[in-house]
Design a protein around this motif. Structure first.
Motif, PDB file in Angstrom:
ATOM      1  N   GLU A  50       0.824  -1.211   0.000  1.00 25.93           N
ATOM      2  CA  GLU A  50       0.000   0.000   0.000  1.00 25.93           C
ATOM      3  C   GLU A  50       0.859   1.263   0.000  1.00 25.93           C
ATOM      4  OE1 GLU A  50      -2.432  -3.361   1.593  1.00 25.93           O
ATOM      5  OE2 GLU A  50      -0.403  -2.655   1.979  1.00 25.93           O
ATOM      6  N   LYS A  51       1.995   1.231   0.704  1.00 26.67           N
ATOM      7  CA  LYS A  51       2.884   2.399   0.754  1.00 26.67           C
ATOM      8  C   LYS A  51       3.586   2.595  -0.590  1.00 26.67           C
ATOM      9  CE  LYS A  51       1.726   3.073   4.951  1.00 26.67           C
ATOM     10  NZ  LYS A  51       0.838   4.170   5.313  1.00 26.67           N
ATOM     11  N   GLY A  75      -1.506  -5.603   3.044  1.00 32.29           N
ATOM     12  CA  GLY A  75      -2.397  -5.787   4.180  1.00 32.29           C
ATOM     13  C   GLY A  75      -1.804  -5.548   5.555  1.00 32.29           C
ATOM     14  N   ILE A  76      -0.518  -5.204   5.652  1.00 36.96           N
ATOM     15  CA  ILE A  76       0.087  -4.908   6.955  1.00 36.96           C
ATOM     16  C   ILE A  76       0.842  -3.588   6.854  1.00 36.96           C
ATOM     17  CG2 ILE A  76       1.740  -5.627   8.736  1.00 36.96           C
ATOM     18  CD1 ILE A  76       1.216  -8.524   7.952  1.00 36.96           C
ATOM     19  N   ASP A  77       0.546  -2.663   7.788  1.00 42.01           N
ATOM     20  CA  ASP A  77       1.290  -1.406   7.894  1.00 42.01           C
ATOM     21  C   ASP A  77       2.371  -1.628   8.940  1.00 42.01           C
ATOM     22  OD1 ASP A  77       2.278   1.150   8.005  1.00 42.01           O
ATOM     23  OD2 ASP A  77       0.374   2.090   8.554  1.00 42.01           O
ATOM     24  N   PHE A  78       3.559  -1.981   8.505  1.00 39.74           N
ATOM     25  CA  PHE A  78       4.628  -2.409   9.410  1.00 39.74           C
ATOM     26  C   PHE A  78       5.097  -1.336  10.378  1.00 39.74           C
ATOM     27  CE2 PHE A  78       5.043  -5.381   5.842  1.00 39.74           C
ATOM     28  CZ  PHE A  78       4.995  -6.576   6.543  1.00 39.74           C
ATOM     29  N   LYS A  88       4.709 -14.901  11.179  1.00 36.98           N
ATOM     30  CA  LYS A  88       4.866 -16.282  10.706  1.00 36.98           C
ATOM     31  C   LYS A  88       4.315 -16.378   9.291  1.00 36.98           C
ATOM     32  CE  LYS A  88       3.893 -21.082  11.994  1.00 36.98           C
ATOM     33  NZ  LYS A  88       5.211 -21.625  11.977  1.00 36.98           N
ATOM     34  N   CYS A  89       5.130 -16.943   8.405  1.00 33.75           N
ATOM     35  CA  CYS A  89       4.732 -17.203   7.027  1.00 33.75           C
ATOM     36  C   CYS A  89       5.204 -18.610   6.709  1.00 33.75           C
ATOM     37  CB  CYS A  89       5.366 -16.190   6.083  1.00 33.75           C
ATOM     38  SG  CYS A  89       4.839 -16.397   4.367  1.00 33.75           S
ATOM     39  N   ASN A  90       4.255 -19.522   6.535  1.00 34.03           N
ATOM     40  CA  ASN A  90       4.581 -20.944   6.404  1.00 34.03           C
ATOM     41  C   ASN A  90       5.344 -21.349   7.661  1.00 34.03           C
ATOM     42  OD1 ASN A  90       3.383 -20.832   3.832  1.00 34.03           O
ATOM     43  ND2 ASN A  90       5.313 -20.186   2.918  1.00 34.03           N
ATOM     44  N   GLU A  91       6.517 -21.944   7.541  1.00 33.70           N
ATOM     45  CA  GLU A  91       7.290 -22.313   8.730  1.00 33.70           C
ATOM     46  C   GLU A  91       8.255 -21.207   9.162  1.00 33.70           C
ATOM     47  OE1 GLU A  91       9.184 -23.681   4.983  1.00 33.70           O
ATOM     48  OE2 GLU A  91       7.231 -24.087   5.839  1.00 33.70           O
ATOM     49  N   VAL A  92       8.417 -20.169   8.346  1.00 28.87           N
ATOM     50  CA  VAL A  92       9.343 -19.071   8.643  1.00 28.87           C
ATOM     51  C   VAL A  92       8.771 -18.182   9.740  1.00 28.87           C
ATOM     52  CG1 VAL A  92      10.517 -17.034   7.715  1.00 28.87           C
ATOM     53  CG2 VAL A  92      10.211 -19.067   6.281  1.00 28.87           C
ATOM     54  N   GLU A  93       9.616 -17.860  10.720  1.00 34.37           N
ATOM     55  CA  GLU A  93       9.254 -16.858  11.733  1.00 34.37           C
ATOM     56  C   GLU A  93      10.262 -15.724  11.682  1.00 34.37           C
ATOM     57  OE1 GLU A  93       8.158 -17.982  15.689  1.00 34.37           O
ATOM     58  OE2 GLU A  93       7.072 -19.759  14.971  1.00 34.37           O
ATOM     59  N   LEU A  94       9.735 -14.502  11.716  1.00 35.84           N
ATOM     60  CA  LEU A  94      10.536 -13.288  11.690  1.00 35.84           C
ATOM     61  C   LEU A  94      10.222 -12.455  12.922  1.00 35.84           C
ATOM     62  CD1 LEU A  94       9.828 -12.238   7.970  1.00 35.84           C
ATOM     63  CD2 LEU A  94      11.823 -13.486   8.818  1.00 35.84           C
ATOM     64  N   GLU A  95      11.203 -11.671  13.375  1.00 44.54           N
ATOM     65  CA  GLU A  95      10.981 -10.754  14.488  1.00 44.54           C
ATOM     66  C   GLU A  95      11.403  -9.354  14.071  1.00 44.54           C
ATOM     67  OE1 GLU A  95      11.738 -11.187  19.083  1.00 44.54           O
ATOM     68  OE2 GLU A  95      13.601 -10.647  18.068  1.00 44.54           O
ATOM     69  N   LEU A  96      10.471  -8.405  14.196  1.00 45.81           N
ATOM     70  CA  LEU A  96      10.728  -7.009  13.842  1.00 45.81           C
ATOM     71  C   LEU A  96      11.859  -6.463  14.708  1.00 45.81           C
ATOM     72  CD1 LEU A  96       9.626  -4.657  12.062  1.00 45.81           C
ATOM     73  CD2 LEU A  96       8.182  -4.065  13.981  1.00 45.81           C
ATOM     74  N   GLU A 121       9.010   4.123   6.009  1.00 45.93           N
ATOM     75  CA  GLU A 121       8.003   3.050   5.964  1.00 45.93           C
ATOM     76  C   GLU A 121       8.598   1.644   6.050  1.00 45.93           C
ATOM     77  OE1 GLU A 121       4.858   3.633   6.097  1.00 45.93           O
ATOM     78  OE2 GLU A 121       4.761   5.749   5.558  1.00 45.93           O
ATOM     79  N   GLY A 122       9.845   1.486   5.679  1.00 45.92           N
ATOM     80  CA  GLY A 122      10.465   0.164   5.666  1.00 45.92           C
ATOM     81  C   GLY A 122      10.820  -0.311   7.068  1.00 45.92           C
TER      82      GLY A 122
END
Length: 143
Positions: A50-51, A75-78, A88-96, A121-122
């Motif tokens: 969206e950005k 769909g996500i405004d980070f 979580k996306c599939n088995e991948v986990e990320l931490e901001l 925005e990033g």
């Protein structure tokens, strides 16, 4: 929930990333074959579709990966999420791990538009769990 719209990498730093459609994410490293991968806090960069669309509406005419982002997500405004938010996306986990970044050298986008959205925005994340992410996969906020 969001939807992955691009999975982008670059082989060298300082270049725009290209959408490869699918990539392997490695714990404490980042994306396989991406120049910015490594054992640090900015392993993966994310930007909201969206950005990008808002910026293009101003006449930027940029494509996915042009800002150096690895994941383009609809769909996500980070930037409104706190540091430590997990995805979580599939088995991948990320931490901001970081919101925005200092722009040391002005990119071509900045010179054309007088601004660049990636520094504001990033966001950046660390990889907590290995796996694969591809275009059209769903990504969920865990916390």
């Amino acid at each position: 929930m969001g939807v992955i719209k691009a999975v982008c990498i670059s082989e060298t730093k300082g270049t725009q990333k290209q959408n490869v459609g699918c990539a392997k994410f490695i714990v404490n490293h980042g994306i396989e074959n991406d120049a910015h991968a490594g054992n640090w806090h900015r392993q993966v960069s994310l930007l909201s579709l969206e950005k990008i669309n808002e910026f293009n509406a101003k006449g930027a005419n940029v494509f996915n990966g042009a800002f150096g982002e690895n994941l383009v997500v609809e769909g996500i405004d980070f930037k409104i999420l706190p540091i430590g938010t997990r995805f979580k996306c599939n088995e991948v986990e990320l931490e901001l791990s970081q919101i925005g970044k200092e722009c040391h050298t002005k990119c071509q986008i900045y010179h054309k538009m007088g601004e660049c959205i990636m520094p504001i925005e990033g966001v950046f994340a660390k990889v907590l769990k290995d796996g694969e992410i591809k275009v059209n996969d769903e990504i969920h906020i865990l916390q």
